[in-house]
Design an enzyme around this catalytic site. Structure first.
Site: not given
Length: 241
Positions: A70, A95, A122, A145, A149, A181, A217, A219
């Site tokens: 993941e 992560e 990374n 993420d 923008k 999402d 979750t 989130f």
């Protein structure tokens, strides 16, 4: 002589703020990281991976088993649930935020998940060089993420070229699973991965059905409550020539 480089060639998909961990997270890191965290030799940056470093799944887990990776595991809710309910497979969480990794270890320890390892690095560097080619049976990217923008979209994890990166890490027939999402990002993901010769769609229609193995979750629930549609994608690694 040229000056040594101190920066990466490409923008990363995160901003690593130096937020302090709580006392509980510090204790978890000290007590549990020897069991769960796989230390990675570094390259240029604190979360980089030295190009000569290698991750040997059989040596790390002590067995041969399907490997699920993941990317951007956050606080670990999805991967801890999966690891604790699928003892036949091995799981690797990648992560960059140490507080999230500490929370992941706490929950994994409570759940008795010993088939989980964590890497603080990374993600593209993990996929490009650290993992053996074809090591992963599944690769998950859930709610990365969206960098919504316009001036920041170059930071998105899934951008042109990512298909080759994911395809290198996946075994033939392995599956890349994604969810977001953010509609614009979902459409970019689909375009990038549709264009990747290493991958083929593993779904019919516009979007894949929700992956049953992804636990709901807070989130994801928050996104639903705000009226955002959750879009899933799934791609299969085509056979190497």
């Amino acid at each position: 002589m040229p000056e040594p480089r101190t920066f990466r060639d490409h923008p990363v998909s995160f901003v690593r703020r130096s937020g302090r961990m709580s006392d509980g997270q510090e204790r978890a890191w000290a007590a549990l990281s020897p069991l769960y965290v796989h230390d990675v030799p570094r390259g240029l940056a604190a979360t980089s991976v030295h190009p000569d470093a290698r991750f040997d799944p059989v040596a790390v887990y002590g067995r041969e088993a399907p490997l699920v990776v993941e990317i951007g595991s956050g606080q670990g809710h999805a991967i801890v649930h999966a690891a604790s309910t699928r003892p036949d497979a091995d799981f690797l969480a990648v992560e960059v935020f140490r507080a999230g990794l500490a929370r992941t270890m706490l929950d994994a320890d409570r759940a008795g998940a010993r088939n989980l390892r964590l890497i603080e690095a990374n993600a593209p560097e993990v996929l490009e060089t650290l993992l053996p080619e074809g090591a992963a049976d599944e690769l998950w990217i859930f709610f990365s993420d969206p960098w919504h923008k316009n001036r920041h979209t170059k930071r998105r994890m899934v951008r042109p070229g990512f298909g080759a990166t994911a395809g290198r890490a996946l075994r033939d027939g392995g599956v890349l699973r994604l969810a977001t999402d953010w509609e614009d990002y979902a459409r970019q993901m689909r375009q990038v991965l549709d264009d990747a010769p290493e991958l083929e769609r593993a779904f019919d229609g516009d979007w894949a059905p929700r992956f049953d193995g992804r636990v709901m979750t807070a989130f994801e629930r928050k996104g639903v409550e705000r009226g955002r549609d959750i879009r899933d994608l799934a791609y299969r690694r085509v056979a190497r020539g």
